[in-house]
Scaffold this active site. Structure first.
Site, short mmCIF file in Angstrom:
data_model
loop_
_atom_site.label_atom_id
_atom_site.label_comp_id
_atom_site.label_asym_id
_atom_site.label_seq_id
_atom_site.Cartn_x
_atom_site.Cartn_y
_atom_site.Cartn_z
N ARG A 1 11.29 3.65 3.19
CA ARG A 1 10.88 2.81 4.05
C ARG A 1 12.28 2.21 4.57
NH1 ARG A 1 6.02 -1.14 4.43
NH2 ARG A 1 4.95 0.79 5.15
N ARG B 1 0.63 -1.24 -0.08
CA ARG B 1 0.01 0.16 0.10
C ARG B 1 0.82 1.12 -0.09
NH1 ARG B 1 -2.40 -3.94 1.84
NH2 ARG B 1 -0.69 -4.19 2.72
N THR B 2 1.79 1.17 0.78
CA THR B 2 2.40 2.61 0.98
C THR B 2 3.18 3.00 -0.29
OG1 THR B 2 2.72 2.01 3.34
CG2 THR B 2 3.97 3.87 2.52
N LYS C 1 25.93 -4.19 -1.83
CA LYS C 1 27.68 -4.16 -1.97
C LYS C 1 28.34 -3.59 -0.60
CE LYS C 1 26.71 -3.35 -6.89
NZ LYS C 1 27.05 -2.25 -7.87
N HIS D 1 5.30 5.70 11.44
CA HIS D 1 4.94 5.56 10.02
C HIS D 1 3.82 6.71 9.95
CE1 HIS D 1 3.60 4.07 6.49
NE2 HIS D 1 3.33 2.70 6.62
#
Ligand code: CP
Length: 305
Positions: free
Chosen positions: A103, A53-54, A82, A131
């Site tokens: 995120r 969703r986000t 890396k 959030h």
């Protein structure tokens, strides 16, 4: 206080008027979601943790507003695998994009990114911490369904320890005189620091250890959450608590008519499928509201409102 430039890292930096103004802006986007406000802008979505969703609602928001999106949904395909540091990644992406939506699995990663980034950062979830864009869409959904944000009885159910959405909600709701009810197994109780936050900010809360019809009889909002499997170091403990609280349709028979059931999603087992057709179920519309709210947050971060 918590905003670096126009970044949105937590909701600590917003006051009551700011929150209401952003929700009003989101309502304008709901009325007219397709506008060419972001023409010529590039937005990067950097997702170091999975999301449906986000990420997709942020990217839809950019597309509907005429901007372009770059980014990744799997950090394993990037040079962070890396050994490139978060700072270097942010510095590189800021060469290409006007705004970064990120995120990350580490608490505090978004704040750190905002401190090193020349372009604004929107925190799309940092570990078990916060959030904020989810909370803004949660508030939007509450206001839309209840007609107000003040004086609501809000029941937070499930994983209150690791669930970042419930932590952000405490921060945002401190201006609106809520009464919170925390319903969780003892292993997943609201952390002490967040209970202290409530006490320091005059937020009323009551703790419960059972989810049943009687406990939720006075709820205006029943906010279910998933037990966050990915945050457990001991998966045996996850297995023991994962199905502690399951909301079933029959539990809703004597609840208030204005009750709405919310969930940030994804759902696993905590809301029985038979709740989906109950008119009090609101979680899918809630996720849809995320588009309008994120349109407002993106434009605000770019100083375009
Ligand atoms: N609510 C939420 O953050 O959902 P996603 O993890 O799918 O983005």
């Amino acid at each position: 206080m918590d905003q670096t430039g126009r970044s949105l890292i937590s909701l600590e930096g917003l006051n009551r008027e700011d929150i209401i103004w952003l929700l009003d802006q989101a309502a304008l986007f709901e009325a007219q979601p397709n506008r060419k406000i972001l023409d010529g802008k590039i937005v990067a979505t950097l997702f170091f943790e999975p999301s449906t969703r986000t990420r997709l609602s942020f990217e839809t928001a950019v597309n509907r507003l005429g901007g372009r999106v770059i980014g990744f949904s799997d950090a394993a395909t990037t040079s962070s695998s890396k050994g490139e540091t978060l700072k270097d990644t942010i510095m590189m992406v800021s060469n290409y994009a006007d705004l970064i939506i990120m995120r990350h699995y580490l608490e505090g990663a978004a704040r750190y990114a905002s401190e090193v980034s020349p372009v604004p950062i929107i925190n799309a979830g940092d570990g078990a911490n916060q959030h904020p864009s989810q909370t803004m869409l949660d508030l939007y959904s509450m206001r839309k369904t209840q007609g107000r944000l003040d004086n609501l009885n809000i029941y937070l159910v499930g994983d209150l320890k690791y669930g970042r959405t419930v932590h952000s909600m405490l921060v945002a709701m401190r201006f609106f005189n809520p009464t919170f009810h925390f319903i969780s197994p003892k292993e997943l109780q609201m952390p002490e620091e967040w209970k202290k936050y409530c006490m320091d900010n005059g937020i009323k809360f009551i703790e419960h250890s059972v989810l049943d019809e009687e406990t939720i009889a006075d709820a205006d909002i029943l906010y279910m959450t998933r037990v966050q499997r990915e945050r457990f170091s001991d998966l045996a403990e996850y297995e023991r608590v994962k199905d502690s609280f399951i909301l079933t349709n029959s539990m809703l028979d004597n609840t208030r008519p204005n009750l709405r059931i919310m969930h940030p999603l994804p759902r696993v087992h905590e809301i029985s499928q038979d709740v989906d057709d109950n008119p009090k179920a609101y979680y899918f519309q809630q996720a849809k509201n995320g588009l309008y709210v994120r349109e407002a947050l993106i434009c605000n971060a770019l100083n375009l409102l």
